[in-house]
Design an enzyme around this catalytic site. Structure first.
Site, mmCIF file in Angstrom:
data_model
loop_
_atom_site.group_PDB
_atom_site.id
_atom_site.type_symbol
_atom_site.label_atom_id
_atom_site.label_comp_id
_atom_site.label_asym_id
_atom_site.label_seq_id
_atom_site.Cartn_x
_atom_site.Cartn_y
_atom_site.Cartn_z
ATOM 1 N N ARG A 1 -96.241 0.100 -64.777
ATOM 2 C CA ARG A 1 -96.077 1.128 -66.084
ATOM 3 C C ARG A 1 -95.377 0.332 -67.129
ATOM 4 O O ARG A 1 -94.288 0.076 -67.250
ATOM 5 C CB ARG A 1 -95.464 2.327 -65.627
ATOM 6 C CG ARG A 1 -95.170 3.434 -66.746
ATOM 7 C CD ARG A 1 -95.129 4.541 -66.096
ATOM 8 N NE ARG A 1 -96.010 5.286 -64.873
ATOM 9 C CZ ARG A 1 -97.021 5.964 -65.612
ATOM 10 N NH1 ARG A 1 -97.112 6.358 -66.600
ATOM 11 N NH2 ARG A 1 -97.819 6.335 -64.259
ATOM 12 N N LYS B 1 -100.282 -1.659 -59.915
ATOM 13 C CA LYS B 1 -100.244 -1.065 -61.281
ATOM 14 C C LYS B 1 -98.797 -1.256 -61.750
ATOM 15 O O LYS B 1 -98.013 -0.923 -61.016
ATOM 16 C CB LYS B 1 -100.463 0.549 -60.926
ATOM 17 C CG LYS B 1 -101.936 0.994 -61.025
ATOM 18 C CD LYS B 1 -101.906 2.476 -60.494
ATOM 19 C CE LYS B 1 -103.458 2.634 -60.724
ATOM 20 N NZ LYS B 1 -103.488 4.098 -59.917
ATOM 21 N N THR C 1 -116.031 7.856 -54.097
ATOM 22 C CA THR C 1 -116.476 8.365 -55.629
ATOM 23 C C THR C 1 -116.852 7.200 -56.276
ATOM 24 O O THR C 1 -117.505 7.244 -57.314
ATOM 25 C CB THR C 1 -115.567 9.165 -56.292
ATOM 26 O OG1 THR C 1 -114.470 8.467 -56.737
ATOM 27 C CG2 THR C 1 -115.077 10.558 -55.678
HETATM 28 C C1 R5P Z 1 -108.104 4.971 -50.197
HETATM 29 O O1 R5P Z 1 -106.997 4.682 -49.816
HETATM 30 C C2 R5P Z 1 -109.266 4.103 -49.593
HETATM 31 O O2 R5P Z 1 -108.913 3.020 -49.160
HETATM 32 C C3 R5P Z 1 -110.359 4.003 -50.703
HETATM 33 O O3 R5P Z 1 -109.592 3.208 -51.556
HETATM 34 C C4 R5P Z 1 -110.720 5.351 -51.318
HETATM 35 O O4 R5P Z 1 -111.175 6.191 -50.483
HETATM 36 C C5 R5P Z 1 -111.886 5.181 -52.237
HETATM 37 O O5 R5P Z 1 -112.144 6.203 -52.921
HETATM 38 P P1 R5P Z 1 -112.951 6.253 -54.186
HETATM 39 O O6 R5P Z 1 -114.207 5.487 -54.182
HETATM 40 O O7 R5P Z 1 -113.201 7.747 -54.492
HETATM 41 O O8 R5P Z 1 -112.182 5.481 -55.541
#
Ligand code: R5P
Length: 288
Positions: free
Chosen positions: A191, A189, A220
């Site tokens: 900014r 990312k 999610t």
């Molecule tokens: C985060 O550090 C994990 O490696 C995954 O990227 C995360 O848990 C994914 O979460 P979500 O599907 O809710 O974006």
């Protein structure tokens, strides 16, 4: 060795037992009228090496309690060695005290696993290595990423690039790319202005190339959806999405498909419709 199948890992337990050529034990599980769990292992375990296989996905607390009961009863019935095989380790994300007074859930889980009688602990692609650090029993974190890479070879990928959605998952992308002999990178990312954030691959141009997005967990789906949109915008070809643990909260899978993923697949650490890769050989090797 005997493999005891936890209810969250029935299929995987069967596959592990088949890999090892050993007996599969299906415990008897019931609920008391007030909701408490009853567990019975209808098998002689005295003197045996026993592997209890149970992922601690949703419903996490029930699955954990069942795991603790199975470990404890195995020990109590005289098993010589009890292995806690927890392909998906829940509560591993709270691996430090982010705010004063918070529980470090990963540590609580470790204490309870050891206290229940586990002589060793085996898991797969645990969210953070920190969760593995303080085990007093031998503890192994296996990775399913080589299996993910091998699985991807069945697709005719056009000049593929394997991408992690963030730097934390870069080692997974590197491992998958190694199996495919492909390039790898991660999304970063920038900014641009105080209100505008731009996300793009750190080094590589994805235009016209098939992209493989890999992560340890899809929960999610938000991370993968955002990453897919960026890759689309940047002119990537087909987008393949893979993870070890398909947590898949709510309509996560539909959201990812709507974001344009060609294929979405995972391992069977959590048993889902997209669990196309089995980690059974990996676990069996670790138990041998
Ligand atoms: C985060 O550090 C994990 O490696 C995954 O990227 C995360 O848990 C994914 O979460 P979500 O599907 O809710 O974006």
């Amino acid at each position: 060795m005997l493999v005891v199948a936890g209810s969250a890992s029935r299929n995987l337990s069967e596959r592990v037992a088949a890999e090892l050529g050993c007996e599969l034990v299906r415990p008897e599980l019931k609920r008391f009228p007030d909701g408490e769990l009853y567990v019975r292992v209808p098998q002689e375990l005295k003197g045996e090496a026993v592997a209890v296989v149970q992922s601690t996905c949703q419903p996490q607390n029930d699955n954990f309690m069942e795991l603790f009961f199975l470990l404890h009863v195995a020990k109590d019935l005289g098993a010589e060695r009890v292995s806690a095989v927890v392909p998906y380790l829940g509560y591993a994300r709270q691996d430090k005290r982010f705010e004063p007074g918070e529980v470090v859930s990963a540590q609580t889980v470790r204490v309870l696993l050891e206290g229940a009688g586990a002589d060793e602990f085996v898991t797969v692609d645990v969210h953070s290595d920190k969760a593995m650090e303080s085990f007093k029993i031998p503890a192994r974190n296996l990775t399913a990423m080589p299996l993910v890479g091998k699985y991807l070879r069945r697709f005719e990928l056009r000049d593929p690039v394997v991408l992690a959605p963030d730097q934390g998952a870069l080692h997974h992308a590197e491992c998958v790319a190694g199996e495919l002999q492909a390039d790898f990178d991660y999304l970063v990312k920038h900014r641009e202005t105080p209100t505008k954030v731009k996300m793009e691959p750190k080094r590589l141009n994805v235009r016209g190339r098939d992209a493989v997005l890999v992560d340890d967990i899809i929960s999610t789906g938000g991370t993968i959806v955002e990453a897919s949109k960026i890759l689309r915008k940047q002119g990537a070809g087909k987008i393949y999405v893979a993870c070890t643990h398909a947590v898949l909260v709510g309509d996560a899978l539909e959201k990812i498909r709507r974001a344009g993923a060609e294929e979405v697949f995972a391992t069977d650490t959590i048993e889902r419709e997209i669990s196309r890769i089995t980690v059974a050989p990996l676990i069996a090797d670790a138990l041998r």
